[in-house]
Motif scaffolding. Structure first.
Motif, PDB file in Angstrom:
ATOM      1  N   PRO A 175       0.832  -1.213   0.000  1.00  0.00           N
ATOM      2  CA  PRO A 175       0.000   0.000   0.000  1.00  0.00           C
ATOM      3  C   PRO A 175       0.862   1.256   0.000  1.00  0.00           C
ATOM      4  CG  PRO A 175      -0.027  -1.055   2.155  1.00  0.00           C
ATOM      5  CD  PRO A 175       0.663  -1.999   1.231  1.00  0.00           C
ATOM      6  N   THR A 176       0.388   2.273  -0.689  1.00  0.00           N
ATOM      7  CA  THR A 176       1.090   3.554  -0.762  1.00  0.00           C
ATOM      8  C   THR A 176       0.657   4.448   0.384  1.00  0.00           C
ATOM      9  OG1 THR A 176       1.273   3.430  -3.174  1.00  0.00           O
ATOM     10  CG2 THR A 176       1.486   5.610  -2.172  1.00  0.00           C
ATOM     11  N   ARG A 177       1.633   5.123   0.984  1.00  0.00           N
ATOM     12  CA  ARG A 177       1.389   6.099   2.037  1.00  0.00           C
ATOM     13  C   ARG A 177       1.860   7.461   1.570  1.00  0.00           C
ATOM     14  NH1 ARG A 177       0.991   4.346   7.501  1.00  0.00           N
ATOM     15  NH2 ARG A 177       0.719   2.091   7.614  1.00  0.00           N
ATOM     16  N   LEU A 178       1.132   8.473   1.965  1.00  0.00           N
ATOM     17  CA  LEU A 178       1.598   9.841   1.771  1.00  0.00           C
ATOM     18  C   LEU A 178       2.073  10.367   3.111  1.00  0.00           C
ATOM     19  CD1 LEU A 178      -0.989  11.614  -0.571  1.00  0.00           C
ATOM     20  CD2 LEU A 178       1.147  10.478  -1.167  1.00  0.00           C
ATOM     21  N   ILE A 179       3.303  10.831   3.162  1.00  0.00           N
ATOM     22  CA  ILE A 179       3.852  11.476   4.356  1.00  0.00           C
ATOM     23  C   ILE A 179       3.799  12.972   4.093  1.00  0.00           C
ATOM     24  CG2 ILE A 179       5.745  11.527   5.988  1.00  0.00           C
ATOM     25  CD1 ILE A 179       4.542   8.716   5.431  1.00  0.00           C
ATOM     26  N   VAL A 180       2.902  13.670   4.774  1.00  0.00           N
ATOM     27  CA  VAL A 180       2.705  15.096   4.537  1.00  0.00           C
ATOM     28  C   VAL A 180       3.736  15.887   5.341  1.00  0.00           C
ATOM     29  CG1 VAL A 180       1.101  17.033   4.711  1.00  0.00           C
ATOM     30  CG2 VAL A 180       0.261  14.751   4.080  1.00  0.00           C
ATOM     31  N   HIS A 181       4.489  16.740   4.657  1.00  0.00           N
ATOM     32  CA  HIS A 181       5.495  17.578   5.306  1.00  0.00           C
ATOM     33  C   HIS A 181       4.949  18.970   5.612  1.00  0.00           C
ATOM     34  CE1 HIS A 181       8.345  14.427   4.332  1.00  0.00           C
ATOM     35  NE2 HIS A 181       8.024  14.529   3.057  1.00  0.00           N
ATOM     36  N   ASP A 182       4.362  19.599   4.622  1.00  0.00           N
ATOM     37  CA  ASP A 182       3.788  20.933   4.770  1.00  0.00           C
ATOM     38  C   ASP A 182       2.334  20.896   4.328  1.00  0.00           C
ATOM     39  OD1 ASP A 182       6.372  21.718   5.347  1.00  0.00           O
ATOM     40  OD2 ASP A 182       6.382  23.420   3.969  1.00  0.00           O
ATOM     41  N   GLY A 202      -8.808  18.560   0.919  1.00  0.00           N
ATOM     42  CA  GLY A 202      -9.524  17.925  -0.174  1.00  0.00           C
ATOM     43  C   GLY A 202      -8.593  17.354  -1.222  1.00  0.00           C
ATOM     44  N   HIS A 203      -7.474  18.020  -1.463  1.00  0.00           N
ATOM     45  CA  HIS A 203      -6.471  17.509  -2.394  1.00  0.00           C
ATOM     46  C   HIS A 203      -5.916  16.174  -1.893  1.00  0.00           C
ATOM     47  CE1 HIS A 203      -3.498  17.616  -5.528  1.00  0.00           C
ATOM     48  NE2 HIS A 203      -2.486  17.743  -4.693  1.00  0.00           N
ATOM     49  N   LEU A 204      -5.737  16.052  -0.589  1.00  0.00           N
ATOM     50  CA  LEU A 204      -5.324  14.763  -0.029  1.00  0.00           C
ATOM     51  C   LEU A 204      -6.416  13.713  -0.239  1.00  0.00           C
ATOM     52  CD1 LEU A 204      -3.708  15.878   3.369  1.00  0.00           C
ATOM     53  CD2 LEU A 204      -2.523  15.077   1.326  1.00  0.00           C
ATOM     54  N   GLY A 205      -7.673  14.106  -0.017  1.00  0.00           N
ATOM     55  CA  GLY A 205      -8.768  13.164  -0.203  1.00  0.00           C
ATOM     56  C   GLY A 205      -8.884  12.667  -1.635  1.00  0.00           C
ATOM     57  N   ALA A 206      -8.485  13.491  -2.598  1.00  0.00           N
ATOM     58  CA  ALA A 206      -8.571  13.109  -4.004  1.00  0.00           C
ATOM     59  C   ALA A 206      -7.591  11.999  -4.366  1.00  0.00           C
ATOM     60  CB  ALA A 206      -8.327  14.323  -4.899  1.00  0.00           C
ATOM     61  N   GLN A 207      -6.676  11.669  -3.459  1.00  0.00           N
ATOM     62  CA  GLN A 207      -5.682  10.623  -3.734  1.00  0.00           C
ATOM     63  C   GLN A 207      -6.177   9.232  -3.326  1.00  0.00           C
ATOM     64  OE1 GLN A 207      -3.218  12.185  -5.383  1.00  0.00           O
ATOM     65  NE2 GLN A 207      -4.330  14.047  -4.766  1.00  0.00           N
ATOM     66  N   LYS A 208      -7.447   9.094  -2.937  1.00  0.00           N
ATOM     67  CA  LYS A 208      -7.918   7.859  -2.303  1.00  0.00           C
ATOM     68  C   LYS A 208      -7.828   6.626  -3.202  1.00  0.00           C
ATOM     69  CE  LYS A 208     -12.770   8.841  -3.410  1.00  0.00           C
ATOM     70  NZ  LYS A 208     -14.113   9.101  -2.829  1.00  0.00           N
ATOM     71  N   ASP A 209      -7.861   6.804  -4.530  1.00  0.00           N
ATOM     72  CA  ASP A 209      -7.789   5.630  -5.406  1.00  0.00           C
ATOM     73  C   ASP A 209      -6.379   5.084  -5.524  1.00  0.00           C
ATOM     74  OD1 ASP A 209     -10.501   5.701  -5.897  1.00  0.00           O
ATOM     75  OD2 ASP A 209     -10.307   6.947  -7.694  1.00  0.00           O
ATOM     76  N   GLN A 210      -5.375   5.885  -5.215  1.00  0.00           N
ATOM     77  CA  GLN A 210      -3.991   5.439  -5.317  1.00  0.00           C
ATOM     78  C   GLN A 210      -3.304   5.288  -3.954  1.00  0.00           C
ATOM     79  OE1 GLN A 210      -5.101   8.088  -7.394  1.00  0.00           O
ATOM     80  NE2 GLN A 210      -5.427   6.575  -9.015  1.00  0.00           N
ATOM     81  N   VAL A 211      -3.877   5.872  -2.931  1.00  0.00           N
ATOM     82  CA  VAL A 211      -3.197   5.956  -1.639  1.00  0.00           C
ATOM     83  C   VAL A 211      -4.042   5.277  -0.565  1.00  0.00           C
ATOM     84  CG1 VAL A 211      -2.441   7.556   0.167  1.00  0.00           C
ATOM     85  CG2 VAL A 211      -1.980   8.069  -2.242  1.00  0.00           C
ATOM     86  N   ALA A 212      -3.390   4.433   0.241  1.00  0.00           N
ATOM     87  CA  ALA A 212      -4.108   3.732   1.304  1.00  0.00           C
ATOM     88  C   ALA A 212      -4.150   4.537   2.596  1.00  0.00           C
ATOM     89  CB  ALA A 212      -3.446   2.371   1.570  1.00  0.00           C
ATOM     90  N   TRP A 213      -3.042   5.188   2.926  1.00  0.00           N
ATOM     91  CA  TRP A 213      -2.955   5.887   4.210  1.00  0.00           C
ATOM     92  C   TRP A 213      -2.225   7.213   4.029  1.00  0.00           C
ATOM     93  CZ3 TRP A 213      -5.978   3.988   7.757  1.00  0.00           C
ATOM     94  CH2 TRP A 213      -6.261   2.618   7.747  1.00  0.00           C
ATOM     95  N   ILE A 214      -2.606   8.161   4.865  1.00  0.00           N
ATOM     96  CA  ILE A 214      -1.960   9.466   4.908  1.00  0.00           C
ATOM     97  C   ILE A 214      -1.433   9.682   6.309  1.00  0.00           C
ATOM     98  CG2 ILE A 214      -2.295  11.968   4.754  1.00  0.00           C
ATOM     99  CD1 ILE A 214      -4.571  11.390   2.760  1.00  0.00           C
ATOM    100  N   GLU A 215      -0.176  10.058   6.419  1.00  0.00           N
ATOM    101  CA  GLU A 215       0.414  10.427   7.703  1.00  0.00           C
ATOM    102  C   GLU A 215       0.622  11.938   7.703  1.00  0.00           C
ATOM    103  OE1 GLU A 215       3.866   8.182   8.752  1.00  0.00           O
ATOM    104  OE2 GLU A 215       2.969   6.264   8.162  1.00  0.00           O
ATOM    105  N   VAL A 216       0.008  12.604   8.669  1.00  0.00           N
ATOM    106  CA  VAL A 216       0.070  14.060   8.717  1.00  0.00           C
ATOM    107  C   VAL A 216       0.120  14.509  10.167  1.00  0.00           C
ATOM    108  CG1 VAL A 216      -2.457  14.179   8.490  1.00  0.00           C
ATOM    109  CG2 VAL A 216      -1.072  16.208   8.022  1.00  0.00           C
ATOM    110  N   GLY A 217       1.032  15.408  10.472  1.00  0.00           N
ATOM    111  CA  GLY A 217       1.146  15.953  11.815  1.00  0.00           C
ATOM    112  C   GLY A 217       0.260  17.174  11.971  1.00  0.00           C
ATOM    113  N   VAL A 218      -0.418  17.263  13.116  1.00  0.00           N
ATOM    114  CA  VAL A 218      -1.277  18.411  13.387  1.00  0.00           C
ATOM    115  C   VAL A 218      -1.070  18.864  14.818  1.00  0.00           C
ATOM    116  CG1 VAL A 218      -3.036  17.710  11.708  1.00  0.00           C
ATOM    117  CG2 VAL A 218      -3.247  16.973  14.088  1.00  0.00           C
ATOM    118  N   ALA A 219      -1.402  20.111  15.071  1.00  0.00           N
ATOM    119  CA  ALA A 219      -1.335  20.641  16.426  1.00  0.00           C
ATOM    120  C   ALA A 219      -2.495  20.090  17.254  1.00  0.00           C
ATOM    121  CB  ALA A 219      -1.386  22.170  16.395  1.00  0.00           C
TER     122      ALA A 219
END
Length: 417
Positions: free
Chosen positions: A232-239, A253-270
């Motif tokens: 599975p492909t992961r996106l590691i969000v930096h900025d 929403g741009h991250l959500g548009a990747q759902k057909d190619q990406v299984a998981w998103i890792e993103v840091g938040v406050a």
């Protein structure tokens, strides 16, 4: 210039590092940070990196023998809508044969003195051991959240809003990125002012992909990875940097548009990021634990912050303009008891604090300067600290006023150093 530390054991001395020191410093660094980096990579990091270089590196020794090193970077960060000068301390290392002898404490206390003398309001560092740095006056910031979410959890209306609203970065976008970043940073707590070399290293990372909003109000950068071949492909969000809420939703929403190619998103938040309120089935049925059915990521500690001088640090950051005036001024003190604290009056005018000594009774007592650092710069509310017993207020009304005066977003960290 070399300075002698007369209170340190056996005449320890601290000075700026030189090229001739590097062979010994590489030995110390390798012993303190046993990660996969080779000597060439470590040498480059000591000589020049995204945050500074050899001129920012200090060494401590006894006689001719070097026993440790640490960086003291000259930085600025945003707090309360204002850029504040700070000393960034990093790569603290002590030779294995010299540990447990007060070397690190002596070196760091010297860096505090240098930072204070050059006008830094605060010092910031990523602690290896929190207890050690707490004894040196550092307080924690609000925790950071590292989310691991399914892209399908992002609201469909956000994804629709992103259609046709984003494009890939082009070389001419550099100045636009900086402008967007600085506008967003002014609304945040703890974001660093990025020096040109930091931008250059981020942009030259061949694995990092950049996308900018067509209306130039936000941008996002990520790395795509597969941890096993054909896995599975992961996106590691930096900025994920937005000037306003509309742009923020488009970036998500741009991250959500990747759902057909990406299984998981890792993103840091406050800690106070509202994204979690909008996500649906973010864990995508990932197995949980008996007492934690839907894990969404991890909570981790960010850096620690220290005030170099209480009055100067209180005056350096920005403040909410609402509620300003003589009636909203607070008398604060730092110490184990109000009668042993030096009272300081804080009055806010147009977002600027005027801090003066006073003989008036203390309204708000911080148990020590580390707690004040957490409240003034770490995003911790006075009322939160009061629940732990580390802040004492005259009454509940005073505590509410203190929450208003010190109001600041939760700490965020895009550029750990």
């Amino acid at each position: 210039m070399t300075s002698t530390l007369p209170l340190a054991p056996k005449a320890l001395h601290v000075r700026k590092a030189t090229e001739d020191d590097l062979p010994r410093l590489l030995d110390i660094h390798l012993g303190a940070y046993p990660d996969p980096r080779g000597l060439a990579s470590r040498r480059r990091s000591l000589e020049t990196n995204a945050f500074g270089g050899l001129d920012d590196l200090y060494v401590i020794g006894r006689g001719e023998r070097l026993l440790g090193h640490a960086f003291l970077y000259a930085m600025q960060g945003w707090f309360g809508g204002r850029r504040v000068r700070l000393g960034g301390i990093a790569s603290v290392a002590v030779a294995a044969e010299a540990r447990g002898q007060g070397i690190a404490r002596a070196l760091i206390e010297h860096l505090h003195a240098v930072s204070h003398a050059r006008g830094d309001a605060i010092a910031l560092l990523y602690a290896f051991r929190y207890g050690f740095y707490r004894r040196l006056g550092y307080g924690p910031v609000t925790p950071l959240h590292q989310l691991e979410i399914a892209p399908s959890a992002i609201p469909a209306e956000w994804t629709r809003a992103a259609r046709g609203a984003m494009r890939s970065l082009v070389p001419d976008d550099h100045d636009t990125l900086v402008r967007i970043y600085e506008a967003a940073a002014a609304r945040s707590t703890g974001w660093l002012a990025r020096r040109p070399l930091l931008w250059e290293k981020r942009l030259l990372d061949e694995n990092r992909l950049w996308f900018i909003a067509e209306d130039e109000r936000g941008y996002i950068a990520w790395t795509a990875e597969q941890r096993e071949e054909n896995g599975p492909t992961r996106l590691i969000v930096h900025d994920l940097v937005a000037q306003d809420d509309d742009a923020w939703r488009v970036l998500w929403g741009h991250l959500g548009a990747q759902k057909d190619q990406v299984a998981w998103i890792e993103v840091g938040v406050a800690q106070d990021d509202p994204a979690l309120f909008a996500l649906s089935d973010a864990d995508m049925h990932r197995p949980g634990l008996p007492r934690m059915e839907h894990p969404l990521g991890i909570v981790h500690a960010g850096p620690m912050v220290r005030v170099n001088d209480v009055a100067a640090a209180l005056a350096a950051r920005g403040y909410p303009a609402a509620g300003a005036g003589a009636e909203s001024a607070l008398i604060v003190g730092v110490g184990a008891s109000a009668d042993r604290a030096t009272p300081l009056r804080i009055a806010i005018e147009n977002g600027t604090a005027h801090v003066t000594a006073t003989d008036a009774p203390v309204d708000l007592l911080f148990s020590d300067a580390a707690v004040l650092a957490s409240v003034a710069y770490g995003g911790v509310r006075p009322s939160q600290a009061a629940r732990t017993g580390l802040v004492t207020a005259r009454d509940r009304l005073t505590l509410g006023r203190a929450d208003q005066l010190f109001a600041i977003p939760a700490f965020d960290a895009l550029d750990p150093f």
